[in-house]
Motif scaffolding. Sequence first.
Motif, PDB file in Angstrom:
ATOM      1  N   VAL A 120       0.843  -1.201   0.000  1.00 47.44           N
ATOM      2  CA  VAL A 120       0.000   0.000   0.000  1.00 47.44           C
ATOM      3  C   VAL A 120       0.878   1.251   0.000  1.00 47.44           C
ATOM      4  CG1 VAL A 120      -1.633   1.357   1.398  1.00 47.44           C
ATOM      5  CG2 VAL A 120      -2.016  -1.100   1.035  1.00 47.44           C
ATOM      6  N   HIS A 157       0.815   3.906  -3.044  1.00 43.42           N
ATOM      7  CA  HIS A 157       0.384   5.272  -2.744  1.00 43.42           C
ATOM      8  C   HIS A 157       1.520   6.269  -2.922  1.00 43.42           C
ATOM      9  CE1 HIS A 157      -3.417   3.920  -0.381  1.00 43.42           C
ATOM     10  NE2 HIS A 157      -3.388   3.499  -1.625  1.00 43.42           N
ATOM     11  N   PRO A 177      -6.588   4.307  -5.073  1.00 45.53           N
ATOM     12  CA  PRO A 177      -6.133   3.856  -3.767  1.00 45.53           C
ATOM     13  C   PRO A 177      -6.191   2.331  -3.678  1.00 45.53           C
ATOM     14  CG  PRO A 177      -8.389   4.652  -3.593  1.00 45.53           C
ATOM     15  CD  PRO A 177      -7.951   4.882  -5.024  1.00 45.53           C
ATOM     16  N   LEU A 178      -5.213   1.770  -3.011  1.00 47.04           N
ATOM     17  CA  LEU A 178      -5.130   0.328  -2.798  1.00 47.04           C
ATOM     18  C   LEU A 178      -5.502   0.041  -1.347  1.00 47.04           C
ATOM     19  CD1 LEU A 178      -4.317  -2.553  -3.646  1.00 47.04           C
ATOM     20  CD2 LEU A 178      -1.964  -1.957  -3.024  1.00 47.04           C
ATOM     21  N   SER A 179      -6.469  -0.826  -1.145  1.00 45.44           N
ATOM     22  CA  SER A 179      -6.887  -1.163   0.220  1.00 45.44           C
ATOM     23  C   SER A 179      -5.957  -2.212   0.822  1.00 45.44           C
ATOM     24  CB  SER A 179      -8.325  -1.704   0.224  1.00 45.44           C
ATOM     25  OG  SER A 179      -8.359  -3.000  -0.358  1.00 45.44           O
ATOM     26  N   LEU A 180      -5.860  -2.202   2.135  1.00 45.00           N
ATOM     27  CA  LEU A 180      -5.081  -3.224   2.842  1.00 45.00           C
ATOM     28  C   LEU A 180      -5.646  -4.616   2.557  1.00 45.00           C
ATOM     29  CD1 LEU A 180      -4.146  -1.763   6.332  1.00 45.00           C
ATOM     30  CD2 LEU A 180      -2.598  -2.742   4.641  1.00 45.00           C
ATOM     31  N   GLU A 181      -6.956  -4.735   2.456  1.00 50.89           N
ATOM     32  CA  GLU A 181      -7.568  -6.045   2.197  1.00 50.89           C
ATOM     33  C   GLU A 181      -7.136  -6.590   0.833  1.00 50.89           C
ATOM     34  OE1 GLU A 181      -9.146  -9.565   2.508  1.00 50.89           O
ATOM     35  OE2 GLU A 181      -8.956  -8.164   4.180  1.00 50.89           O
ATOM     36  N   LYS A 182      -7.138  -5.751  -0.179  1.00 53.60           N
ATOM     37  CA  LYS A 182      -6.710  -6.202  -1.507  1.00 53.60           C
ATOM     38  C   LYS A 182      -5.222  -6.561  -1.484  1.00 53.60           C
ATOM     39  CE  LYS A 182      -7.017  -5.013  -6.368  1.00 53.60           C
ATOM     40  NZ  LYS A 182      -7.516  -4.027  -7.336  1.00 53.60           N
TER      41      LYS A 182
END
Length: 187
Positions: A32, A36, A46-51
């Motif tokens: 992430v 970012h 934005p990249l999520s922590l879950e992904k």
Amino acid sequence: MPITAPHAPAWTIRRVERLGPRQTEELAALLVAVVHGGASVGFMAPLSLEKARRFWQGVDAAVRRGERALLLAELRNEDANAPGRVVGTVQLLLEQPENQPHRADLAKMQVAPEMQRQGLGAALMQAAEDTARACGKTVLVLDTVTSSAGDRLYTRMGWQRVGEVPHYALWPDGRPCPTTYFHKQLT
């Protein structure tokens, strides 16, 4: 076996055979942070922590199947028995077509923003080349954003530029970027 440089850097680099929950979380946070920060490593912001977690869980499964080699750079810890925080990583894609058993792709090199320009990228590259040799690989290939820090690093480390593809990928913000392909013959 940890790989260290002669000047005793603040990190150790090692190959892992499986990821634990702590490592998965730290790798997700690293991914992430670099996305970012603008790195074009296959994900959009934005990249999520879950992904990011799901990505690393998939990498872990491929490592366990022997399809990939995964190297982690961890900060040195005062307690030598306690692992440090993950601050860098690189992968070798070992599983190749039947007529290319001697080749591996170097992929997803990431260095934490606060660790950049300290020699960690070069140390990860050297560790990846050493790991490739240990796996019987003699040809490595990679791609990177043209004129990026990675492009300059790979050139300094003796990788040979093959060519550039305009508009090959996207920056995390959606703008197109050119990609340069490199190879290195290992002896």
